[in-house]
Scaffold this active site. Sequence first.
Site, PDB file in Angstrom:
ATOM      1  N   LYS A  17     -12.408  13.448  -6.912  1.00 61.66           N
ATOM      2  CA  LYS A  17     -13.396  12.372  -6.853  1.00 61.66           C
ATOM      3  C   LYS A  17     -13.576  11.892  -5.420  1.00 61.66           C
ATOM      4  O   LYS A  17     -12.597  11.611  -4.753  1.00 61.66           O
ATOM      5  CB  LYS A  17     -12.925  11.200  -7.732  1.00 61.66           C
ATOM      6  CG  LYS A  17     -13.799   9.967  -7.735  1.00 61.66           C
ATOM      7  CD  LYS A  17     -13.468   8.860  -6.766  1.00 61.66           C
ATOM      8  CE  LYS A  17     -12.087   8.605  -6.367  1.00 61.66           C
ATOM      9  NZ  LYS A  17     -11.990   7.589  -5.269  1.00 61.66           N
ATOM     10  N   THR A  18     -14.789  11.855  -4.919  1.00 57.98           N
ATOM     11  CA  THR A  18     -15.161  11.105  -3.722  1.00 57.98           C
ATOM     12  C   THR A  18     -16.622  11.388  -3.405  1.00 57.98           C
ATOM     13  O   THR A  18     -17.034  12.552  -3.384  1.00 57.98           O
ATOM     14  CB  THR A  18     -14.309  11.447  -2.472  1.00 57.98           C
ATOM     15  OG1 THR A  18     -14.879  10.800  -1.331  1.00 57.98           O
ATOM     16  CG2 THR A  18     -14.228  12.926  -2.193  1.00 57.98           C
TER      17      THR A  18
END
Length: 565
Positions: free
Chosen positions: A223-224
């Site tokens: 995630k990012t």
Amino acid sequence: MALFAATNGGATVVKSDGPGRLASLYSELQSSRLDVSLPLPSVLKNSFNVVDSPPSSAAGNPEEIEKLFPNLFGQPSVKLVPGSVSLAADKSLKIGVVLSGGQAPGGHNVISGIFDYLQERTKESKLYGFKGGPAGIMKCKYVELSTEFIYPYRNQGGFDMICSGRDKIETPEQFNQAQETAIKLDLDGIVVIGGDDSNTNASLLAEYFRAKNIKTRVIGCPKTIDGDLKCKEIPTSFGFDTACKIYAEMIGNVMVDARSTGKYYHFVRLMGRAASHITLECALQTHPNITIIGEEVAAKKQTLKNVTDYITDIICKRSELGYNYGVVLIPEGLIDFIPEVQQLIAELNEILDHGIVDEAGTWKKKLRSQSQELFELFPKAIQGQLLLERDPHGNVQVAKIETERMLIQMVETELNKRKQVGAYKGHFSGQSHFFGYEGRCGLPTNFDANYCYALGYAAGVLLHSGKTGLISSVGNLGATVEEWTVGGTALTSLMDVERRHGKFKPVIMKAMVELEGAPFKKFASLRDEWALKNRYVSPGPIQFVGPIANDINHTLILELGAQAA
């Protein structure tokens, strides 16, 4: 919704009399997204075998990584292939999930994917959501997730189902607290949804549990929105696609504004502290006049004056063509890429570590003469921002440094100098923007909604099959969802060691913009034309139905094409 806390053997169970969101208050678009049926890769729909790849190594310094992860280092990544083996459906699992770090569109679908896997492929399993990030694990603060609780969050933006946090599990006491929670809840596994730091932490937790012979396994999810957590096995991090499309819509809007008034230069700073992926992707989507890519600045060892002159030169050339307006894109972490600024920041860090910054300014004498000159070159507001308290990793808080305002002032100063000698006859008016938090919690695109759901479902598979220390990996993303590949990548294979606070620590290496990569080369081949000719593209809002609804971002298309070539 009413919330209340109950104590259960030292644990804080967050109970509710209903879901945290009220679907009855949703917009028509939000409501229409709730019941969208999400496709799964075909390998997840049928029986499959979990096949080990060869033993893994590390991204750098494998000897040091092996010392830090003696129980995990070298373990193979895995992939799912069609087969006749079915995991035990009568096995009941207890899984915890935690959101760690900044928000990214699609996180709720990861949780939904884990939940649906447990409901569909195991018997009477439980999914616990740890509240407020890793602190929820340490404090054993959780909510048991149910069909009714999860429903209002399906295909919705945000992390508010269980909320996130930036705490780390790193001290002996904190690891012990995590151990107590794992034992108290009898957890078979924990899924950590986060970026590079969070997944490094996930690997440390997996190593700790294995060393202590605790059954709890740990799986990560990439995630990012920054797009800097990726490798061959992990083509992209979730949230990047949605965030870039949100920013591109806003950039398109200011482009139309610039052309409508004919008198403003819009300087737009975009999120991306350590890498310029968002800035590059938004440039490919919208065709601005000027785009600064931090990695190129660093590679060419450009000074702040070089960057200022580059922008000023284009403004002067456009003025000669009758254009006294334009759009400039700047990565959030630009100043971190400029070597002379890096040196100044390193010296400031040393001074701040000793707490000797005084109002009289005598501390400046501790700077090298070159650094002192550079510091004085900055506007007063930027000087103050450079002296702000450092983040938990000892880094300058670049999100609080208004680089776009700084460049407007420096460009204006340079233009005035040129005007005095007759080298510039136009007029300049800068407008500053920071597009950051606006992109983190939007409704996920079809791509991110599907990708996140597959990542979550895959995380369930990995835990059910007894794996730990892996990050959920979904590939072949240029094909239809049914053709996507699924597996798990050894977290230690993504690691190197880095010096932080005076000590060497394991870190998952950030993926930077590659100047020899297909996305940058495409941009570089077009930027001169964009600089002087108005080739603006206004993509408009994200589409969920229609001919472009399933289009993926330019960066991913170009990178996948380059890999296939």
